[in-house]
Design an enzyme around this catalytic site. Structure first.
Site, PDB file in Angstrom:
ATOM      1  N   ASP A 180       0.885  -1.026   0.052  1.00 12.97           N
ATOM      2  CA  ASP A 180       0.051   0.092  -0.084  1.00 12.97           C
ATOM      3  C   ASP A 180       0.791   1.119   0.056  1.00 12.97           C
ATOM      4  O   ASP A 180       1.310   1.539   1.068  1.00 12.97           O
ATOM      5  CB  ASP A 180      -1.039  -0.068   1.174  1.00 12.97           C
ATOM      6  CG  ASP A 180      -2.046  -1.129   1.176  1.00 12.97           C
ATOM      7  OD1 ASP A 180      -2.904  -0.818   0.350  1.00 12.97           O
ATOM      8  OD2 ASP A 180      -1.984  -2.000   1.972  1.00 12.97           O
ATOM      9  N   MET A 208       0.839   5.214   0.013  1.00 14.06           N
ATOM     10  CA  MET A 208       0.204   6.278   0.297  1.00 14.06           C
ATOM     11  C   MET A 208       0.977   7.467   0.272  1.00 14.06           C
ATOM     12  O   MET A 208       2.114   7.764   0.674  1.00 14.06           O
ATOM     13  CB  MET A 208      -0.346   6.324   1.467  1.00 14.06           C
ATOM     14  CG  MET A 208      -1.195   5.059   1.628  1.00 14.06           C
ATOM     15  SD  MET A 208      -1.868   4.658   3.518  1.00 14.06           S
ATOM     16  CE  MET A 208      -2.474   3.336   3.625  1.00 14.06           C
ATOM     17  N   GLY A 224      -6.378   4.340   3.511  1.00 14.83           N
ATOM     18  CA  GLY A 224      -5.668   5.494   4.273  1.00 14.83           C
ATOM     19  C   GLY A 224      -5.107   4.661   5.263  1.00 14.83           C
ATOM     20  O   GLY A 224      -3.977   4.966   5.810  1.00 14.83           O
ATOM     21  N   GLY A 265     -11.055  -4.324   5.856  1.00 11.34           N
ATOM     22  CA  GLY A 265     -11.970  -4.948   6.982  1.00 11.34           C
ATOM     23  C   GLY A 265     -12.049  -6.481   6.609  1.00 11.34           C
ATOM     24  O   GLY A 265     -13.262  -6.992   7.032  1.00 11.34           O
ATOM     25  N   GLY A 316      -4.945  -7.296   6.037  1.00  9.04           N
ATOM     26  CA  GLY A 316      -3.929  -6.831   6.815  1.00  9.04           C
ATOM     27  C   GLY A 316      -4.054  -6.997   8.382  1.00  9.04           C
ATOM     28  O   GLY A 316      -3.407  -7.887   8.794  1.00  9.04           O
ATOM     29  N   ASP A 365     -10.704  -5.100  -0.503  1.00 12.80           N
ATOM     30  CA  ASP A 365      -9.745  -4.468   0.345  1.00 12.80           C
ATOM     31  C   ASP A 365     -10.316  -3.821   1.431  1.00 12.80           C
ATOM     32  O   ASP A 365     -10.708  -2.727   1.231  1.00 12.80           O
ATOM     33  CB  ASP A 365      -8.536  -3.750  -0.644  1.00 12.80           C
ATOM     34  CG  ASP A 365      -7.189  -3.342   0.331  1.00 12.80           C
ATOM     35  OD1 ASP A 365      -7.349  -3.578   1.377  1.00 12.80           O
ATOM     36  OD2 ASP A 365      -6.560  -2.367  -0.453  1.00 12.80           O
ATOM     37  N   HIS A 376      -0.843  -1.405  -4.685  1.00 13.39           N
ATOM     38  CA  HIS A 376      -1.859  -0.572  -4.563  1.00 13.39           C
ATOM     39  C   HIS A 376      -1.445   0.699  -4.279  1.00 13.39           C
ATOM     40  O   HIS A 376      -1.133   1.360  -3.204  1.00 13.39           O
ATOM     41  CB  HIS A 376      -2.748  -1.159  -3.434  1.00 13.39           C
ATOM     42  CG  HIS A 376      -3.941  -0.466  -3.155  1.00 13.39           C
ATOM     43  ND1 HIS A 376      -4.667  -0.505  -2.035  1.00 13.39           N
ATOM     44  CD2 HIS A 376      -4.564   0.589  -3.755  1.00 13.39           C
ATOM     45  CE1 HIS A 376      -5.841   0.268  -2.206  1.00 13.39           C
ATOM     46  NE2 HIS A 376      -5.770   1.009  -3.137  1.00 13.39           N
ATOM     47  N   GLY A 421      -7.017  -1.955   9.720  1.00 12.19           N
ATOM     48  CA  GLY A 421      -7.866  -1.943  11.069  1.00 12.19           C
ATOM     49  C   GLY A 421      -9.183  -1.157  11.048  1.00 12.19           C
ATOM     50  O   GLY A 421      -9.698  -1.075  12.076  1.00 12.19           O
TER      51      GLY A 421
HETATM   52  C1  DX5 Z   1      -6.092   0.578   3.470  1.00  7.80           C
HETATM   53  C2  DX5 Z   1      -5.294  -0.206   2.526  1.00  7.80           C
HETATM   54  C3  DX5 Z   1      -5.350  -1.723   2.927  1.00  7.80           C
HETATM   55  C4  DX5 Z   1      -5.210  -2.039   4.111  1.00  7.80           C
HETATM   56  C5  DX5 Z   1      -6.041  -3.111   4.858  1.00  7.80           C
HETATM   57  O1  DX5 Z   1      -6.234   1.743   2.712  1.00  7.80           O
HETATM   58  O2  DX5 Z   1      -5.549  -0.090   1.231  1.00  7.80           O
HETATM   59  O3  DX5 Z   1      -4.809  -2.630   2.169  1.00  7.80           O
HETATM   60  O4  DX5 Z   1      -3.717  -2.443   4.788  1.00  7.80           O
HETATM   61  O5  DX5 Z   1      -6.268  -3.297   6.081  1.00  7.80           O
HETATM   62  P1  DX5 Z   1      -7.173  -4.134   6.860  1.00  7.80           P
HETATM   63  O6  DX5 Z   1      -7.151  -5.528   6.448  1.00  7.80           O
HETATM   64  O7  DX5 Z   1      -6.795  -4.114   8.342  1.00  7.80           O
HETATM   65  O8  DX5 Z   1      -8.558  -3.684   6.890  1.00  7.80           O
HETATM   66 ZN    ZN Z   2      -4.596  -1.883  -0.192  1.00 13.28          ZN
END
Ligand code: DX5
Ligand code: ZN
Length: 218
Positions: free
Chosen positions: A35, A37, A142, A177, A197, A175, A66, A145
């Protein structure tokens, strides 16, 4: 087809990245989700190329990158050089999405397009045939969790219909939750790839959690 699992490195222990990646290498994970950002497209900053280059040397699984950044098209060559399998860009961040998808393909990578929770599936009507994957954000991008947004379940159905209607081969990745309760429902609804994640990395045995997610009944 069995479900593909793409663990999100964002929730790994960054002080122990080498052993976290070794765990993923030994596991049944199909890809590694990275990820990126920029603090502009999303209200957070994660990691960039120096970290991903180190990760790419250690990781034996294909990299699923991503980009949650403005102007992802500026980084296509650098991402290809990294050896990434998939480059996923946000539809909301690309004024010339078709051109960007073409450039990702010309650079030798698979092209993915990500949609924020409020962006409708129909916005992909004229591009879905050209992409290899659609990433549906099931939280606002962003942060790891966050709580799963329920609307994603029916959004998968609408996307599946569009993919079928347009004769596209795009995979559906979800992607945000993804955990014990949401994963079985996502797989039943038609998700091809699950990103996970915090749930995965916080579980007592992450490799076993990966196997569990991978073998959910479709
Ligand atoms: C959030 C990311 C995700 C993140 C997902 O913006 O794109 O890839 O790591 O994390 P969980 O699985 O904890 O929601
Ligand atoms: Zn992601």
């Amino acid at each position: 087809m069995e479900t593909l699992i793409s663990p999100s490195l964002l929730s790994a222990d960054f002080l122990r990245l080498e052993s976290e990646i070794d765990m993923i290498n030994r596991s049944e994970a199909d890809w590694l989700h990275l990820d990126v950002m920029d603090g502009v497209f999303v209200p957070n900053i994660s990691f960039g190329f120096p970290v991903m280059e180190a990760v790419s040397k250690q990781c034996k699984k294909p990299l699923d990158v991503h980009f949650m950044i403005v102007h992802p098209e500026h980084y296509i060559a650098q991402t290809a050089k990294l050896g990434a399998m998939m480059m996923c860009v946000h539809a909301e961040a690309c004024t010339h999405l078709h051109r960007t998808v073409q450039e990702i393909h010309s650079a030798g990578m698979r092209a993915g397009v990500a949609l924020n929770p409020a962006t409708p599936v129909v916005s992909l009507e004229d591009i879905v045939k050209d992409v290899d994957m659609v990433l549906l954000m099931s939280v606002n991008p962003g942060f790891g969790g966050q709580q799963f947004i329920e609307n994603t379940i029916e959004k998968i159905g609408r996307l599946r219909e569009l993919i079928h209607q347009k004769g596209s081969h795009a995979l559906i990745e979800v992607d945000g939750g993804v955990q014990e309760e949401t994963a079985p429902r996502l797989v039943k609804a038609g998700a091809d790839v699950l990103v996970s994640g915090s749930y995965l990395f916080r579980s007592a045995d992450p490799a076993a959690t990966i196997s569990k997610l991978k073998h959910l009944e479709r």
